[in-house]
Design an enzyme around this catalytic site. Structure first.
Site, PDB file in Angstrom:
ATOM      1  N   LYS A  22       0.829  -1.215   0.000  1.00 18.90           N
ATOM      2  CA  LYS A  22       0.000   0.000   0.000  1.00 18.90           C
ATOM      3  C   LYS A  22       0.864   1.265   0.000  1.00 18.90           C
ATOM      4  CE  LYS A  22      -1.798   1.624   3.981  1.00 18.90           C
ATOM      5  NZ  LYS A  22      -1.551   3.051   4.251  1.00 18.90           N
ATOM      6  N   ASN A  23       1.758   1.365   0.990  1.00 16.18           N
ATOM      7  CA  ASN A  23       2.496   2.622   1.138  1.00 16.18           C
ATOM      8  C   ASN A  23       3.362   2.920  -0.080  1.00 16.18           C
ATOM      9  OD1 ASN A  23       1.325   2.996   3.589  1.00 16.18           O
ATOM     10  ND2 ASN A  23       3.108   2.425   4.822  1.00 16.18           N
ATOM     11  N   ARG A  94      -3.253  10.825   4.510  1.00 15.46           N
ATOM     12  CA  ARG A  94      -2.042  11.624   4.707  1.00 15.46           C
ATOM     13  C   ARG A  94      -1.048  11.469   3.576  1.00 15.46           C
ATOM     14  NH1 ARG A  94       0.008  13.778   9.112  1.00 15.46           N
ATOM     15  NH2 ARG A  94       2.023  13.290   8.204  1.00 15.46           N
ATOM     16  N   CYS A 118      -3.419  12.833  13.165  1.00 13.94           N
ATOM     17  CA  CYS A 118      -4.211  11.638  12.914  1.00 13.94           C
ATOM     18  C   CYS A 118      -4.226  10.834  14.197  1.00 13.94           C
ATOM     19  CB  CYS A 118      -3.646  10.836  11.756  1.00 13.94           C
ATOM     20  SG  CYS A 118      -2.151   9.988  12.150  1.00 13.94           S
ATOM     21  N   ARG A 123       2.147  14.004  13.830  1.00 14.01           N
ATOM     22  CA  ARG A 123       2.710  13.756  12.498  1.00 14.01           C
ATOM     23  C   ARG A 123       2.980  15.048  11.727  1.00 14.01           C
ATOM     24  NH1 ARG A 123       0.012   8.337  10.107  1.00 14.01           N
ATOM     25  NH2 ARG A 123       1.956   8.217   8.967  1.00 14.01           N
ATOM     26  N   ASP A 306       4.570  -0.192  12.280  1.00  7.79           N
ATOM     27  CA  ASP A 306       3.301  -0.671  11.709  1.00  7.79           C
ATOM     28  C   ASP A 306       2.998  -2.129  12.061  1.00  7.79           C
ATOM     29  OD1 ASP A 306       2.916   1.802  10.630  1.00  7.79           O
ATOM     30  OD2 ASP A 306       3.256   1.221   8.546  1.00  7.79           O
ATOM     31  N   ILE A 328       8.416   5.666  17.437  1.00  9.10           N
ATOM     32  CA  ILE A 328       8.183   6.459  16.212  1.00  9.10           C
ATOM     33  C   ILE A 328       7.003   7.417  16.376  1.00  9.10           C
ATOM     34  CG2 ILE A 328       7.837   6.371  13.699  1.00  9.10           C
ATOM     35  CD1 ILE A 328      10.338   4.877  14.437  1.00  9.10           C
ATOM     36  N   ARG A 398      -8.829   0.340   4.244  1.00  8.40           N
ATOM     37  CA  ARG A 398      -7.791   1.231   3.731  1.00  8.40           C
ATOM     38  C   ARG A 398      -6.525   0.445   3.415  1.00  8.40           C
ATOM     39  NH1 ARG A 398      -6.058   5.703   7.390  1.00  8.40           N
ATOM     40  NH2 ARG A 398      -4.653   5.724   5.619  1.00  8.40           N
TER      41      ARG A 398
HETATM   42  C1  UD1 Z   1       5.226   6.265   6.868  1.00  8.78           C
HETATM   43  C2  UD1 Z   1       4.201   5.187   6.639  1.00  8.78           C
HETATM   44  C3  UD1 Z   1       3.617   4.712   7.964  1.00  8.78           C
HETATM   45  C4  UD1 Z   1       4.724   4.285   8.898  1.00  8.78           C
HETATM   46  C5  UD1 Z   1       5.786   5.375   9.020  1.00  8.78           C
HETATM   47  C6  UD1 Z   1       7.001   4.950   9.824  1.00  8.78           C
HETATM   48  C7  UD1 Z   1       3.260   5.833   4.511  1.00  8.78           C
HETATM   49  C8  UD1 Z   1       2.033   6.252   3.768  1.00  8.78           C
HETATM   50  N1  UD1 Z   1       3.120   5.717   5.827  1.00  8.78           N
HETATM   51  O1  UD1 Z   1       4.558   7.360   7.494  1.00  8.78           O
HETATM   52  O2  UD1 Z   1       2.721   3.638   7.705  1.00  8.78           O
HETATM   53  O3  UD1 Z   1       4.181   4.028  10.177  1.00  8.78           O
HETATM   54  O4  UD1 Z   1       6.252   5.755   7.715  1.00  8.78           O
HETATM   55  O5  UD1 Z   1       7.562   3.796   9.294  1.00  8.78           O
HETATM   56  O6  UD1 Z   1       4.287   5.555   3.904  1.00  8.78           O
HETATM   57  N2  UD1 Z   1       8.212  13.611  11.500  1.00  8.78           N
HETATM   58  C9  UD1 Z   1       8.414  14.924  11.847  1.00  8.78           C
HETATM   59  N3  UD1 Z   1       8.447  15.871  10.853  1.00  8.78           N
HETATM   60  C10 UD1 Z   1       8.289  15.534   9.536  1.00  8.78           C
HETATM   61  C11 UD1 Z   1       8.097  14.183   9.185  1.00  8.78           C
HETATM   62  C12 UD1 Z   1       8.072  13.239  10.203  1.00  8.78           C
HETATM   63  O7  UD1 Z   1       8.558  15.266  13.023  1.00  8.78           O
HETATM   64  O8  UD1 Z   1       8.313  16.438   8.676  1.00  8.78           O
HETATM   65  C13 UD1 Z   1       8.152  12.583  12.568  1.00  8.78           C
HETATM   66  C14 UD1 Z   1       6.754  11.945  12.659  1.00  8.78           C
HETATM   67  O9  UD1 Z   1       5.871  12.724  13.435  1.00  8.78           O
HETATM   68  C15 UD1 Z   1       7.059  10.606  13.279  1.00  8.78           C
HETATM   69  C16 UD1 Z   1       8.430  10.256  12.676  1.00  8.78           C
HETATM   70  O10 UD1 Z   1       8.987  11.503  12.215  1.00  8.78           O
HETATM   71  O11 UD1 Z   1       7.192  10.727  14.680  1.00  8.78           O
HETATM   72  C17 UD1 Z   1       8.388   9.261  11.528  1.00  8.78           C
HETATM   73  O12 UD1 Z   1       7.476   9.682  10.569  1.00  8.78           O
HETATM   74  P1  UD1 Z   1       7.615   9.310   9.032  1.00  8.78           P
HETATM   75  O13 UD1 Z   1       8.725   8.337   8.818  1.00  8.78           O
HETATM   76  O14 UD1 Z   1       7.650  10.585   8.268  1.00  8.78           O
HETATM   77  O15 UD1 Z   1       6.236   8.582   8.778  1.00  8.78           O
HETATM   78  P2  UD1 Z   1       5.269   8.783   7.563  1.00  8.78           P
HETATM   79  O16 UD1 Z   1       6.043   8.992   6.312  1.00  8.78           O
HETATM   80  O17 UD1 Z   1       4.213   9.772   7.917  1.00  8.78           O
END
Ligand code: UD1
Length: 420
Positions: A22-23, A94, A118, A123, A306, A328, A398
């Protein structure tokens, strides 16, 4: 609203085909915005998230051809008509924030709604925005939208944390930028590497994907390609925990250990037997109770956040006490109170959950709060006495294709009940 009824029904036996990721698929779909030529994706999972993002892409002018009942999608972004990703779309999904990088990279302009929080945490998207600014974009926040514009130029960007979404957004933004971009502390997830592989097939010049440092040398244009979406490692891990909870033996078709090495190590530490077969990965419960093991989630190659909820469901029945640390996301134990309603013995304090294994749990009506939390309740229901009713199953649709069918084919007693 539909709900799912599941009854404890003893050991499982059989095969479960694992769908495309999915991702990864969602980010590949966003990347179709980067080329005038069509991007064709095969092994596309049939999920509501894919449908939601398709609607958003269509609103930007992308034409989408569907074959094989949606298992193959062809995206043609030859004629983009808008650069606005509306709040109504982004709040539902998202991952649609990841149209930002491709849109500004291709057209020099993007207006994308901020995704907001969320269920699993705040996030933030600050790494995405700082990264774009480093690439020379003018970034403004107005009325809940990110307005980004400008011709991008290569730069050195070091993320404070290896964010999956930010690495992918910035990688996409930089493939058409002038000059060379170096991304440090990049996410190393197989999903990110797969996105890079697709971009490379489209003509991008990317080195180091799957490592901490990526180098992207900008090219003038990208061409079309056909790309097969990789196996969903989270769906894989989810179904690997099923025999860990209900007992028996399940072969996950298309599964690969390298996608989930840290998770497989923990499964084995708990007592499960994992074998690599010609068709995928086979998981066997040896009988008796599994051993409690401790887990801390971490970016790849660590234990995936996840899969934390599913592993917790498994630890509820294990012998001894396991400590699960979530590093995370700050609010990712919402399945714990629901598991407790089914008789689990769990204490949550901040980012740590302590699970004291119990011999028996009892079915109960429970509420799904997010995608992975919902599936953990179904898994627990497969070993609980009596019937578990999981409500709000739209979360499941989803991310899990034909979940009831896949689980009933290996012997689970599970059915969907139409809601009012
Ligand atoms: C993606 C995955 C999600 C998975 C996550 C971590 C998708 C659609 N989703 O989410 O299923 O759980 O990776 O493996 O691919 N953060 C910040 N600032 C930012 C970006 C991130 O502070 O600009 C923080 C987030 O709040 C979180 C951490 O970094 O605490 C990791 O987030 P991130 O790796 O970005 O997750 P997603 O890409 O949202």
């Amino acid at each position: 609203m539909d709900s799912i009824l599941v009854k404890g029904n003893g050991p499982l036996k059989g095969q479960i085909p694992i769908a495309g990721a999915k991702n990864t698929c969602l980010k590949l779909m966003c990347a179709s915005l980067l080329s005038e030529e069509p991007l064709t994706l095969t092994n596309v999972p049939r999920l509501s998230d894919v449908a939601t993002l398709s609607t958003l892409l269509e609103s930007l002018g992308v034409e989408i051809g569907r074959l094989n009942e949606g298992g193959t999608l062809a995206f043609s972004a030859s004629n983009l008509t808008s650069h606005l990703a509306h709040y109504d779309m982004v709040r539902k999904l998202r991952a649609s924030f990841n149209v930002l990088g491709p849109l500004i990279g291709r057209t020099g302009e993007a207006v994308v709604s901020l995704p907001g929080g969320c269920a699993i945490g705040a996030r933030a998207v600050d790494f995405h925005l700082t990264g774009l600014e480093k690439l020379g974009a003018k970034v403004e926040l107005k009325d809940g939208y990110v307005h980004a514009s400008g011709d991008l130029k290569g730069a050195e960007i070091e993320f404070p944390f290896p964010s999956v979404g930010a690495t992918e957004n910035i990688m996409c933004a930089s493939v058409l930028a002038k000059g060379t971009t170096v991304i440090k502390n990049a996410a190393r997830e197989p999903d990110t590497k797969a996105l890079a592989d697709c971009l490379i097939a489209m003509g991008a010049d990317i080195e180091g994907a799957g490592t901490e440092t990526m180098v992207v040398r900008g090219v003038d244009r990208l061409r079309g390609t056909t790309h097969r979406v990789i196996t969903d490692r989270i769906e894989l891990g989810t179904y690997m925990t099923a025999p860990g909870i209900a007992g028996g033996e399940v072969e996950c078709l298309g599964g690969r250990r390298d996608l989930l090495a840290a998770f497989c190590d923990k499964m084995e530490e708990a007592g499960l037997e994992i074998t690599e077969t010609d068709l995928g990965l086979k998981v066997r419960h040896p009988g008796g109770r599994l051993k409690a093991v401790d887990v801390a989630t971490a970016p790849f190659p660590g234990f995936p956040t996840d899969l934390q909820a599913q592993f917790m469901a498994m630890m509820c029945f294990a012998e001894g006490t396991s400590v699960l640390e979530e590093t995370i996301f700050e609010n990712r134990f919402m399945h714990a109170p629901e598991l407790i309603r089914m008789g689990a013995n769990i204490e949550v304090a901040g980012g740590t959950a302590t699970v004291h294994g119990v011999e028996k749990m009892k079915g109960a009506p429970v509420m799904a709060t997010d995608l992975r939390a919902s599936v953990s309740l179904i898994l627990a229901g497969m070993a609980a006495e009596g019937e578990t009713q999981v409500n709000r199953v739209y979360h499941l649709d989803r991310g899990y294709e034909r979940l009831e069918e896949k689980l009933s084919n290996v012997g689970a007693l599970i059915e969907r009940v139409d809601g009012v």
